[in-house]
Design an enzyme around this catalytic site. Structure first.
Site, PDB file in Angstrom:
ATOM      1  N   HIS A 117      68.659  20.709  77.217  1.00 55.01           N
ATOM      2  CA  HIS A 117      68.810  21.432  75.951  1.00 55.01           C
ATOM      3  C   HIS A 117      67.667  22.439  75.859  1.00 55.01           C
ATOM      4  O   HIS A 117      66.493  22.087  75.995  1.00 55.01           O
ATOM      5  CB  HIS A 117      68.758  20.465  74.773  1.00 55.01           C
ATOM      6  CG  HIS A 117      69.358  21.039  73.521  1.00 55.01           C
ATOM      7  ND1 HIS A 117      68.869  22.181  72.916  1.00 55.01           N
ATOM      8  CD2 HIS A 117      70.419  20.642  72.769  1.00 55.01           C
ATOM      9  CE1 HIS A 117      69.588  22.446  71.837  1.00 55.01           C
ATOM     10  NE2 HIS A 117      70.544  21.528  71.732  1.00 55.01           N
ATOM     11  N   HIS A 118      68.033  23.700  75.623  1.00 59.40           N
ATOM     12  CA  HIS A 118      67.038  24.759  75.622  1.00 59.40           C
ATOM     13  C   HIS A 118      66.017  24.601  74.493  1.00 59.40           C
ATOM     14  O   HIS A 118      64.895  25.101  74.583  1.00 59.40           O
ATOM     15  CB  HIS A 118      67.738  26.114  75.491  1.00 59.40           C
ATOM     16  CG  HIS A 118      66.976  27.253  76.070  1.00 59.40           C
ATOM     17  ND1 HIS A 118      65.665  27.144  76.510  1.00 59.40           N
ATOM     18  CD2 HIS A 118      67.317  28.552  76.300  1.00 59.40           C
ATOM     19  CE1 HIS A 118      65.249  28.286  76.970  1.00 59.40           C
ATOM     20  NE2 HIS A 118      66.217  29.172  76.858  1.00 59.40           N
ATOM     21  N   ALA A 119      66.387  23.902  73.423  1.00 55.32           N
ATOM     22  CA  ALA A 119      65.455  23.705  72.315  1.00 55.32           C
ATOM     23  C   ALA A 119      64.225  22.919  72.755  1.00 55.32           C
ATOM     24  O   ALA A 119      63.118  23.169  72.287  1.00 55.32           O
ATOM     25  CB  ALA A 119      66.156  22.988  71.160  1.00 55.32           C
TER      26      ALA A 119
END
Length: 218
Positions: free
Chosen positions: A190-192
């Protein structure tokens, strides 16, 4: 037992990135690489061990060293775990189904290996999506494999998963090239929580650990 630590946004350089990629433009991504598993495979063969639990140990050990790979939301609070436990598949050749089993991580290879053997012996033949060992703990990540074929790319789609930031891993069949043994590994992140830099660190440390398997299998 793995403890959960709150991540204070005011003290986290990635706070704005986390907000953007989790709330404004939710984004996940996957990469596929080829790991050189020659030395790790040789080490386990010399000692009469199984490759898969050694591989589980190596990935879990490196994951547990990188905070961004352990990010989670617990009771509405963002934070990270001390370490993660692997959730892995148990294939049933009789009916070609798969059940998920998990083993508590230990930084000691021998202890983790024995836990793995105990879990697979007791629960490895259970049917259903989960074995009778039950639901994995909160600090668990998925690490799977497709041993029947290799691949150049693999993407696992998580549909409608909210506040889930742990990575997942998918390995494939070994490939021999120029006398060396390679294994494709796909990582979904997840890029977050995780940028490419963290995955670069993870892959470098994992390859180093595998190449130096003789030192931690003593």
């Amino acid at each position: 037992m793995s403890k959960f630590h709150e991540q204070l946004m005011t003290e986290w350089p990635r706070a704005e990135s986390f907000y953007y990629y989790s709330q404004i433009a939710p984004t996940s991504y996957s990469i596929t690489v080829k790991l050189n598993v020659t030395k790790l495979k040789d080490c386990v063969q010399q000692r009469g061990l199984k490759f898969f639990p050694a591989y589980l140990y190596a990935v879990s050990r490196v994951v547990s060293q990188i905070k961004e790979l352990k990010m989670a939301v617990r009771d509405g609070t963002l934070g990270y775990w001390d370490y993660l436990n692997p959730v892995y598949p148990q294939f049933h050749p009789e009916d070609q189904t798969v059940s998920l089993l998990w083993t508590e991580y230990s930084s000691n290879l021998s202890e983790f290996y024995q836990r793995y053997l105990s879990d697979t012996e007791e629960f490895g033949h259970d049917r259903g999506i989960l074995t009778k060992k039950g639901v994995p703990p909160e600090n668990a990540y998925v690490i799977s494999c497709i041993p029947w074929f290799s691949f150049d790319s693999f993407s696992l789609q998580h549909h409608q998963l909210k506040d889930y930031y742990l990575p997942s891993f998918e390995a494939g069949k070994f490939i021999e090239q120029n006398g060396e043994l390679y294994m494709p590994l796909s990582i979904n992140a997840h890029h977050a929580a995780t940028d490419g830099y963290q995955l670069k660190v993870f892959l470098k440390e994992l390859q180093t650990l595998m190449d130096g398997a003789n030192s931690w299998m003593e």
